[in-house]
Motif scaffolding. Structure first.
Motif, PDB file in Angstrom:
ATOM      1  N   VAL A  82       6.419  -1.094  -3.139  1.00 48.40           N
ATOM      2  CA  VAL A  82       6.993  -0.677  -1.856  1.00 48.40           C
ATOM      3  C   VAL A  82       6.317  -1.414  -0.707  1.00 48.40           C
ATOM      4  O   VAL A  82       6.971  -1.887   0.236  1.00 48.40           O
ATOM      5  CB  VAL A  82       6.860   0.850  -1.683  1.00 48.40           C
ATOM      6  N   LEU A  83       5.000  -1.529  -0.789  1.00 49.75           N
ATOM      7  CA  LEU A  83       4.261  -2.239   0.254  1.00 49.75           C
ATOM      8  C   LEU A  83       4.644  -3.716   0.283  1.00 49.75           C
ATOM      9  O   LEU A  83       4.818  -4.305   1.361  1.00 49.75           O
ATOM     10  CB  LEU A  83       2.762  -2.075   0.012  1.00 49.75           C
ATOM     11  N   ALA A  84       4.799  -4.312  -0.892  1.00 48.71           N
ATOM     12  CA  ALA A  84       5.204  -5.720  -0.950  1.00 48.71           C
ATOM     13  C   ALA A  84       6.611  -5.910  -0.395  1.00 48.71           C
ATOM     14  O   ALA A  84       6.884  -6.886   0.319  1.00 48.71           O
ATOM     15  CB  ALA A  84       5.130  -6.217  -2.395  1.00 48.71           C
ATOM     16  N   PHE A  85       7.513  -4.981  -0.709  1.00 51.09           N
ATOM     17  CA  PHE A  85       8.880  -5.077  -0.185  1.00 51.09           C
ATOM     18  C   PHE A  85       8.888  -4.972   1.339  1.00 51.09           C
ATOM     19  O   PHE A  85       9.642  -5.697   2.021  1.00 51.09           O
ATOM     20  CB  PHE A  85       9.746  -3.982  -0.799  1.00 51.09           C
ATOM     21  N   SER A  86       8.058  -4.082   1.875  1.00 49.81           N
ATOM     22  CA  SER A  86       7.979  -3.940   3.327  1.00 49.81           C
ATOM     23  C   SER A  86       7.499  -5.227   3.983  1.00 49.81           C
ATOM     24  O   SER A  86       7.991  -5.617   5.046  1.00 49.81           O
ATOM     25  CB  SER A  86       7.048  -2.780   3.692  1.00 49.81           C
ATOM     26  N   SER A 152       3.436   2.282   7.464  1.00 52.56           N
ATOM     27  CA  SER A 152       4.759   2.791   7.086  1.00 52.56           C
ATOM     28  C   SER A 152       5.053   2.540   5.611  1.00 52.56           C
ATOM     29  O   SER A 152       5.622   3.396   4.925  1.00 52.56           O
ATOM     30  CB  SER A 152       5.835   2.142   7.957  1.00 52.56           C
ATOM     31  N   GLY A 153       4.654   1.368   5.099  1.00 50.16           N
ATOM     32  CA  GLY A 153       4.866   1.082   3.684  1.00 50.16           C
ATOM     33  C   GLY A 153       4.062   2.001   2.785  1.00 50.16           C
ATOM     34  O   GLY A 153       4.567   2.500   1.770  1.00 50.16           O
ATOM     35  N   ILE A 154       2.806   2.246   3.162  1.00 51.37           N
ATOM     36  CA  ILE A 154       1.964   3.145   2.365  1.00 51.37           C
ATOM     37  C   ILE A 154       2.503   4.569   2.405  1.00 51.37           C
ATOM     38  O   ILE A 154       2.560   5.259   1.375  1.00 51.37           O
ATOM     39  CB  ILE A 154       0.513   3.091   2.875  1.00 51.37           C
ATOM     40  N   MET A 155       2.927   5.029   3.580  1.00 55.98           N
ATOM     41  CA  MET A 155       3.462   6.386   3.693  1.00 55.98           C
ATOM     42  C   MET A 155       4.751   6.539   2.885  1.00 55.98           C
ATOM     43  O   MET A 155       4.978   7.571   2.241  1.00 55.98           O
ATOM     44  CB  MET A 155       3.719   6.720   5.163  1.00 55.98           C
ATOM     45  N   MET A 156       5.601   5.513   2.900  1.00 55.32           N
ATOM     46  CA  MET A 156       6.829   5.571   2.110  1.00 55.32           C
ATOM     47  C   MET A 156       6.515   5.614   0.618  1.00 55.32           C
ATOM     48  O   MET A 156       7.127   6.376  -0.143  1.00 55.32           O
ATOM     49  CB  MET A 156       7.710   4.361   2.431  1.00 55.32           C
ATOM     50  N   GLY A 157       5.538   4.809   0.195  1.00 57.51           N
ATOM     51  CA  GLY A 157       5.141   4.832  -1.210  1.00 57.51           C
ATOM     52  C   GLY A 157       4.557   6.167  -1.614  1.00 57.51           C
ATOM     53  O   GLY A 157       4.850   6.685  -2.705  1.00 57.51           O
ATOM     54  N   ILE A 158       3.732   6.758  -0.751  1.00 60.13           N
ATOM     55  CA  ILE A 158       3.153   8.072  -1.048  1.00 60.13           C
ATOM     56  C   ILE A 158       4.243   9.133  -1.136  1.00 60.13           C
ATOM     57  O   ILE A 158       4.192  10.037  -1.989  1.00 60.13           O
ATOM     58  CB  ILE A 158       2.104   8.438   0.017  1.00 60.13           C
ATOM     59  N   ALA A 159       5.259   9.041  -0.271  1.00 65.80           N
ATOM     60  CA  ALA A 159       6.363  10.003  -0.318  1.00 65.80           C
ATOM     61  C   ALA A 159       7.115   9.907  -1.645  1.00 65.80           C
ATOM     62  O   ALA A 159       7.475  10.930  -2.247  1.00 65.80           O
ATOM     63  CB  ALA A 159       7.314   9.752   0.855  1.00 65.80           C
TER      64      ALA A 159
END
Length: 209
Positions: A82-86, A152-159
């Protein structure tokens, strides 16, 4: 007693960056393969029959704890993806972040201590290089879009991880002892630095006359 003559071979200056980069890429690929080898089967991870709404908040947290212990490597892989995609969808921020990482690697982590950094005739010590890199990192993280993008990428991944862990039933999971995951993900940096320092040192040939 026979006299001993010591001669020093001049290292090939053009080959050192190539060797360092090759060592870095090799250790990075090895670390990634090792990290992915810890993943549980993705068929178990995405088993649709194993998903159900938790009965309560305590049930959700219990599932999350057990699922995280079991699918830890899978969750970290998803978080990284997710972080890489962001970052990929924001090329300018990706270029800035890669430039910052490259500066840390080739100006500090992988640079042999015997090889000083000289810019415009001025030699910079390790403390000065570290201070400059820290200031540069603060500027990049807090005064560009890189910081907000990473958060934002980390928060999306955690979600995503929390949602999967709460809704994935854990009754069919059997925990076993696993080696600590993630400890060696960046160990290639220090190892590559040691290798670069060894390559920078000129070999000494001792011959008896």
């Amino acid at each position: 007693m026979l006299p001993v003559s010591v001669s020093t071979l001049e290292p090939n200056a053009d080959s050192k960056p190539l060797i360092t980069a090759q060592t870095l890429l090799t250790r990075l690929s090895t670390s990634l393969r090792l990290a992915l080898s810890h993943c549980r089967p993705w068929t178990d991870f995405f088993d649709r029959t194993a998903f159900a709404k938790p009965a309560s908040f305590s049930d959700a947290t219990s599932r999350l704890r057990k699922n995280f212990s079991y699918f830890r490597a899978n969750y970290l892989t998803i978080l990284t993806a997710v972080l890489a995609f962001s970052l990929i969808t924001h090329p300018f921020s990706l270029i800035i972040l890669l430039s910052l990482i490259a500066a840390w690697l080739f100006l500090y982590a992988l640079r042999p201590s015997e090889l000083p950094l000289v810019i415009w005739g001025r030699t910079y010590s390790d403390i000065e290089k570290l201070a400059i890199l820290v200031i540069l990192t603060v500027v990049v993280i807090f005064f560009t879009s890189v910081g907000s993008l990473l958060i934002s990428g980390i928060m999306m991944g955690i979600a995503i991880v929390c949602a999967h862990g709460a809704f994935r039933m854990s009754e069919d999971l059997f925990l076993d002892e696993q080696e600590p995951f993630g400890l060696g993900l960046f160990s290639f940096v220090s190892a590559a630095a040691s290798s670069a320092a060894a390559n920078a040192a000129a070999p000494v040939i001792v011959s008896r006359v």
